[in-house]
Write an enzyme that holds these catalytic residues in place. Structure first.
Site, PDB file in Angstrom:
ATOM      1  N   LYS A  13       0.816  -1.220   0.000  1.00 50.12           N
ATOM      2  CA  LYS A  13       0.000   0.000   0.000  1.00 50.12           C
ATOM      3  C   LYS A  13       0.847   1.266   0.000  1.00 50.12           C
ATOM      4  O   LYS A  13       0.439   2.280  -0.543  1.00 50.12           O
ATOM      5  CB  LYS A  13      -1.028   0.002   1.133  1.00 50.12           C
ATOM      6  N   ARG A  88      -5.334   2.596  11.784  1.00 52.30           N
ATOM      7  CA  ARG A  88      -5.018   1.188  11.978  1.00 52.30           C
ATOM      8  C   ARG A  88      -5.906   0.563  13.043  1.00 52.30           C
ATOM      9  O   ARG A  88      -5.782  -0.639  13.309  1.00 52.30           O
ATOM     10  CB  ARG A  88      -3.569   1.050  12.407  1.00 52.30           C
ATOM     11  N   ARG A 127      12.460  -7.224   1.775  1.00 47.59           N
ATOM     12  CA  ARG A 127      12.400  -5.762   1.762  1.00 47.59           C
ATOM     13  C   ARG A 127      13.691  -5.160   2.334  1.00 47.59           C
ATOM     14  O   ARG A 127      14.243  -5.687   3.297  1.00 47.59           O
ATOM     15  CB  ARG A 127      11.207  -5.333   2.608  1.00 47.59           C
ATOM     16  N   ARG A 160      14.847  -3.820   7.891  1.00 51.57           N
ATOM     17  CA  ARG A 160      14.366  -3.124   9.093  1.00 51.57           C
ATOM     18  C   ARG A 160      13.972  -4.129  10.167  1.00 51.57           C
ATOM     19  O   ARG A 160      13.454  -5.199   9.844  1.00 51.57           O
ATOM     20  CB  ARG A 160      13.127  -2.283   8.735  1.00 51.57           C
ATOM     21  N   ARG A 171       3.162  -8.676  13.499  1.00 51.21           N
ATOM     22  CA  ARG A 171       2.448  -7.542  12.893  1.00 51.21           C
ATOM     23  C   ARG A 171       1.203  -8.019  12.159  1.00 51.21           C
ATOM     24  O   ARG A 171       0.186  -7.324  12.128  1.00 51.21           O
ATOM     25  CB  ARG A 171       3.374  -6.779  11.936  1.00 51.21           C
TER      26      ARG A 171
HETATM   27  P1  AMP Z   1       4.449   1.202   8.667  1.00 56.77           P
HETATM   28  O1  AMP Z   1       5.635   1.844   8.064  1.00 56.77           O
HETATM   29  O2  AMP Z   1       3.149   1.862   8.274  1.00 56.77           O
HETATM   30  O3  AMP Z   1       4.389  -0.278   8.468  1.00 56.77           O
HETATM   31  O4  AMP Z   1       4.553   1.444  10.257  1.00 56.77           O
HETATM   32  C1  AMP Z   1       5.625   0.940  11.022  1.00 56.77           C
HETATM   33  C2  AMP Z   1       5.229   0.868  12.484  1.00 56.77           C
HETATM   34  O5  AMP Z   1       4.863   2.172  12.965  1.00 56.77           O
HETATM   35  C3  AMP Z   1       4.024  -0.005  12.786  1.00 56.77           C
HETATM   36  O6  AMP Z   1       4.349  -1.368  12.918  1.00 56.77           O
HETATM   37  C4  AMP Z   1       3.532   0.596  14.103  1.00 56.77           C
HETATM   38  O7  AMP Z   1       4.347   0.186  15.192  1.00 56.77           O
HETATM   39  C5  AMP Z   1       3.779   2.078  13.891  1.00 56.77           C
HETATM   40  N1  AMP Z   1       2.587   2.733  13.292  1.00 56.77           N
HETATM   41  C6  AMP Z   1       2.510   3.310  12.060  1.00 56.77           C
HETATM   42  N2  AMP Z   1       1.271   3.804  11.848  1.00 56.77           N
HETATM   43  C7  AMP Z   1       0.549   3.531  12.968  1.00 56.77           C
HETATM   44  C8  AMP Z   1      -0.806   3.765  13.360  1.00 56.77           C
HETATM   45  N3  AMP Z   1      -1.690   4.368  12.555  1.00 56.77           N
HETATM   46  N4  AMP Z   1      -1.180   3.337  14.601  1.00 56.77           N
HETATM   47  C9  AMP Z   1      -0.315   2.752  15.437  1.00 56.77           C
HETATM   48  N5  AMP Z   1       0.949   2.463  15.114  1.00 56.77           N
HETATM   49  C10 AMP Z   1       1.395   2.858  13.895  1.00 56.77           C
END
Ligand code: AMP
Length: 213
Positions: A13, A88, A127, A160, A171
């Site tokens: 996404k 989320r 990744r 990462r 996750r």
């Molecule tokens: P992402 O890059 O979107 O996969 O986000 C990486 C990490 O940031 C996630 O695994 C969460 O720990 C945190 N995170 C990002 N967006 C949110 C959100 N909307 N609510 C809570 N945690 C978030």
């Protein structure tokens, strides 16, 4: 135009969100990117978020909602935005809805990028992210020109912590428990659009453009 990207972590996404942002001239707003930028800058917010991110958990709603509302209140967001990684949880979606309702506004589309869990685990292990600028690659699907080196800034590429297999599984569990209910939430509002995330990047993008017009 206000767009929300839904889908499991690693569904692609983020890639689609960037392509949408470019084509429609609206900012790509990623809460994950905001947390990572804060972490890199050593802010208190970044250090607080890291505790949850490294464990594959969600950052608490209160903190996340605050940074998101601040971001979308900025000038460049006044003609719309594409949200990637937010909301989320149902409470996050409700806060966004309330904030928009106060402005006589609402989300136009929730695009749900569907990919089975097994494919996600396989993808995320491949990744790679740049330690410096945060650009992302995939060793098979989007390889950098030179192995292990960022095309954009020449820095090192790493896996990462939150893309490591044990964290990915956590996750995905978090996704099914807390984020998947949003599919129903937006479906009931009549703005949910499913796309098949197992197709090629360009094919998925063409499908999304067909939806957005
Ligand atoms: P992402 O890059 O979107 O996969 O986000 C990486 C990490 O940031 C996630 O695994 C969460 O720990 C945190 N995170 C990002 N967006 C949110 C959100 N909307 N609510 C809570 N945690 C978030």
């Amino acid at each position: 135009m206000k767009i929300i990207m839904l889908g499991a972590p690693g569904a692609g996404k983020g890639t689609q969100a960037k392509m949408i942002a470019e084509k429609y001239g609206i900012p790509h707003v990623s809460t994950g990117d905001i947390f990572r930028a804060n972490l890199k800058a050593g802010t208190e917010l970044g250090l607080e978020a890291k505790k949850y991110m490294d464990a594959g958990q969600l950052v608490p709603d209160e903190l996340t909602v605050r940074i998101l509302l601040d971001r979308v209140a900025q000038d460049d967001c006044k003609n719309g935005y594409v949200l990637d990684g937010f909301p989320r949880t149902i409470p996050q979606a409700e806060v966004l809805e309330d904030a928009l309702t106060k402005l006589n506004d609402s989300v136009d589309y929730a695009i749900n990028v569907e990919v089975p869990d097994e494919a996600i685990v396989e993808r995320m292990g491949g990744r790679r992210a740049c330690v410096k600028c945060g650009a992302t690659y995939h060793i098979v699907n989007i390889p950098p020109k030179k192995e292990g080196i960022c095309d954009t800034c020449g820095s090192e590429l790493i896996l990462r912590d939150d893309d490591k297999p044990e964290t990915v599984q956590k996750r995905l569990n978090v996704y099914h428990e807390q984020t998947q209910p949003l599919v129903d939430f937006y479906s009931k509002k009549g703005i949910l659009k499913d796309v098949d995330g197992t197709k090629g990047m360009q094919e998925i993008f063409a499908e999304i453009c067909g939806i957005l017009g």
